[in-house]
Design a protein around this motif. Structure first.
Motif, PDB file in Angstrom:
ATOM      1  N   ASP A   9      59.710  17.786  47.604  1.00 51.19           N
ATOM      2  CA  ASP A   9      60.175  16.522  48.137  1.00 51.19           C
ATOM      3  C   ASP A   9      60.883  15.696  47.068  1.00 51.19           C
ATOM      4  O   ASP A   9      61.872  15.043  47.359  1.00 51.19           O
ATOM      5  N   ASP A  10      60.331  15.716  45.844  1.00 46.91           N
ATOM      6  CA  ASP A  10      60.964  14.966  44.757  1.00 46.91           C
ATOM      7  C   ASP A  10      62.346  15.517  44.435  1.00 46.91           C
ATOM      8  O   ASP A  10      63.287  14.758  44.206  1.00 46.91           O
ATOM      9  N   ILE A  11      62.460  16.834  44.434  1.00 46.09           N
ATOM     10  CA  ILE A  11      63.749  17.447  44.127  1.00 46.09           C
ATOM     11  C   ILE A  11      64.762  17.129  45.222  1.00 46.09           C
ATOM     12  O   ILE A  11      65.934  16.873  44.939  1.00 46.09           O
ATOM     13  N   ALA A  12      64.334  17.137  46.469  1.00 46.61           N
ATOM     14  CA  ALA A  12      65.227  16.787  47.568  1.00 46.61           C
ATOM     15  C   ALA A  12      65.703  15.349  47.433  1.00 46.61           C
ATOM     16  O   ALA A  12      66.878  15.049  47.693  1.00 46.61           O
ATOM     17  N   ALA A  13      64.819  14.452  47.010  1.00 46.51           N
ATOM     18  CA  ALA A  13      65.200  13.050  46.819  1.00 46.51           C
ATOM     19  C   ALA A  13      66.228  12.912  45.700  1.00 46.51           C
ATOM     20  O   ALA A  13      67.192  12.149  45.828  1.00 46.51           O
ATOM     21  N   ILE A  14      66.039  13.648  44.632  1.00 47.16           N
ATOM     22  CA  ILE A  14      67.003  13.610  43.525  1.00 47.16           C
ATOM     23  C   ILE A  14      68.333  14.191  43.988  1.00 47.16           C
ATOM     24  O   ILE A  14      69.401  13.655  43.698  1.00 47.16           O
ATOM     25  N   GLY A  15      68.265  15.315  44.713  1.00 48.78           N
ATOM     26  CA  GLY A  15      69.480  15.958  45.204  1.00 48.78           C
ATOM     27  C   GLY A  15      70.307  15.076  46.107  1.00 48.78           C
ATOM     28  O   GLY A  15      71.534  15.184  46.138  1.00 48.78           O
ATOM     29  N   ALA A  16      69.649  14.195  46.838  1.00 49.94           N
ATOM     30  CA  ALA A  16      70.372  13.292  47.743  1.00 49.94           C
ATOM     31  C   ALA A  16      71.255  12.307  46.979  1.00 49.94           C
ATOM     32  O   ALA A  16      72.261  11.834  47.509  1.00 49.94           O
ATOM     33  N   PHE A  17      70.899  12.003  45.727  1.00 52.89           N
ATOM     34  CA  PHE A  17      71.671  11.056  44.932  1.00 52.89           C
ATOM     35  C   PHE A  17      72.794  11.705  44.134  1.00 52.89           C
ATOM     36  O   PHE A  17      73.624  11.015  43.559  1.00 52.89           O
ATOM     37  N   LEU A  18      72.836  13.034  44.094  1.00 50.22           N
ATOM     38  CA  LEU A  18      73.875  13.721  43.330  1.00 50.22           C
ATOM     39  C   LEU A  18      75.164  13.781  44.137  1.00 50.22           C
ATOM     40  O   LEU A  18      75.153  14.149  45.307  1.00 50.22           O
ATOM     41  N   PRO A  19      76.298  13.447  43.517  1.00 50.15           N
ATOM     42  CA  PRO A  19      77.577  13.552  44.237  1.00 50.15           C
ATOM     43  C   PRO A  19      77.939  15.022  44.461  1.00 50.15           C
ATOM     44  O   PRO A  19      77.489  15.905  43.753  1.00 50.15           O
ATOM     45  N   GLN A  20      78.773  15.269  45.455  1.00 46.75           N
ATOM     46  CA  GLN A  20      79.187  16.633  45.785  1.00 46.75           C
ATOM     47  C   GLN A  20      80.008  17.268  44.664  1.00 46.75           C
ATOM     48  O   GLN A  20      80.087  18.486  44.569  1.00 46.75           O
ATOM     49  N   THR A  21      80.635  16.468  43.814  1.00 47.91           N
ATOM     50  CA  THR A  21      81.523  16.994  42.778  1.00 47.91           C
ATOM     51  C   THR A  21      80.805  17.342  41.479  1.00 47.91           C
ATOM     52  O   THR A  21      81.447  17.806  40.553  1.00 47.91           O
ATOM     53  N   VAL A  22      79.513  17.142  41.404  1.00 54.27           N
ATOM     54  CA  VAL A  22      78.794  17.416  40.165  1.00 54.27           C
ATOM     55  C   VAL A  22      78.606  18.928  39.990  1.00 54.27           C
ATOM     56  O   VAL A  22      78.400  19.662  40.954  1.00 54.27           O
ATOM     57  N   HIS A  23      78.742  19.400  38.749  1.00 55.03           N
ATOM     58  CA  HIS A  23      78.491  20.803  38.434  1.00 55.03           C
ATOM     59  C   HIS A  23      77.015  20.956  38.108  1.00 55.03           C
ATOM     60  O   HIS A  23      76.484  20.228  37.272  1.00 55.03           O
ATOM     61  N   THR A  24      76.362  21.898  38.762  1.00 53.99           N
ATOM     62  CA  THR A  24      74.932  22.076  38.582  1.00 53.99           C
ATOM     63  C   THR A  24      74.643  23.501  38.140  1.00 53.99           C
ATOM     64  O   THR A  24      75.173  24.453  38.710  1.00 53.99           O
ATOM     65  N   LEU A  25      73.829  23.642  37.096  1.00 53.11           N
ATOM     66  CA  LEU A  25      73.379  24.945  36.625  1.00 53.11           C
ATOM     67  C   LEU A  25      71.880  25.027  36.817  1.00 53.11           C
ATOM     68  O   LEU A  25      71.152  24.104  36.460  1.00 53.11           O
ATOM     69  N   LEU A  26      71.425  26.118  37.361  1.00 52.91           N
ATOM     70  CA  LEU A  26      70.002  26.346  37.560  1.00 52.91           C
ATOM     71  C   LEU A  26      69.674  27.656  36.867  1.00 52.91           C
ATOM     72  O   LEU A  26      70.176  28.707  37.248  1.00 52.91           O
TER      73      LEU A  26
END
Length: 127
Positions: free
Chosen positions: A1-18
């Protein structure tokens, strides 16, 4: 749930590495939440196939660890450069001092060093 909340604030243009050493169902869930059009890179097969990556594991008593490490280096059982992980900063410095008594050069990389110092140490190791 915390990760989903953080993900909601990330813009679509951000580069994400996992990055992960293992791929589990939990990781697939996180990937679906945070990544758009993800690509998976499995480098374990390539490194193992080339013969350049090797891992050693030896179970020994706490008192014998330094002696075993010294013997492995002096008998050239570990060729080339090596990264050795210890579980504390103090243990890292103890190992460094021990190895230097026998002419085995070493360096310490830990979380207490400034980022620039860690970066410089990694660059020196790669040369």
């Amino acid at each position: 749930d915390d990760i989903a909340a953080i993900g909601a604030f990330l813009p679509q243009t951000v580069h994400t590495l996992l990055l992960s050493a293992t791929i589990t169902p939990d990781l697939d869930g996180i990937t679906a939440l945070l990544l758009h059009n993800p690509t998976t890179l499995d480098c374990a097969d390539d490194a193992a196939a080339s013969g350049k990556l090797r891992q050693f594991y030896l179970r020994c008593s706490h008192a014998d660890k330094f002696l075993v490490m010294y013997a492995l280096f002096k008998l050239n059982r570990i060729p080339g450069r090596s990264l050795i992980f210890v579980n504390s900063v103090e243990r890292g410095f103890r190992l460094k001092l021990f190895l230097e008594q026998f002419g085995v050069s070493s360096g310490i990389l830990n979380c207490e060093l400034p980022v620039e110092s860690r970066w410089h140490a990694i660059q020196a190791f790669n040369r």
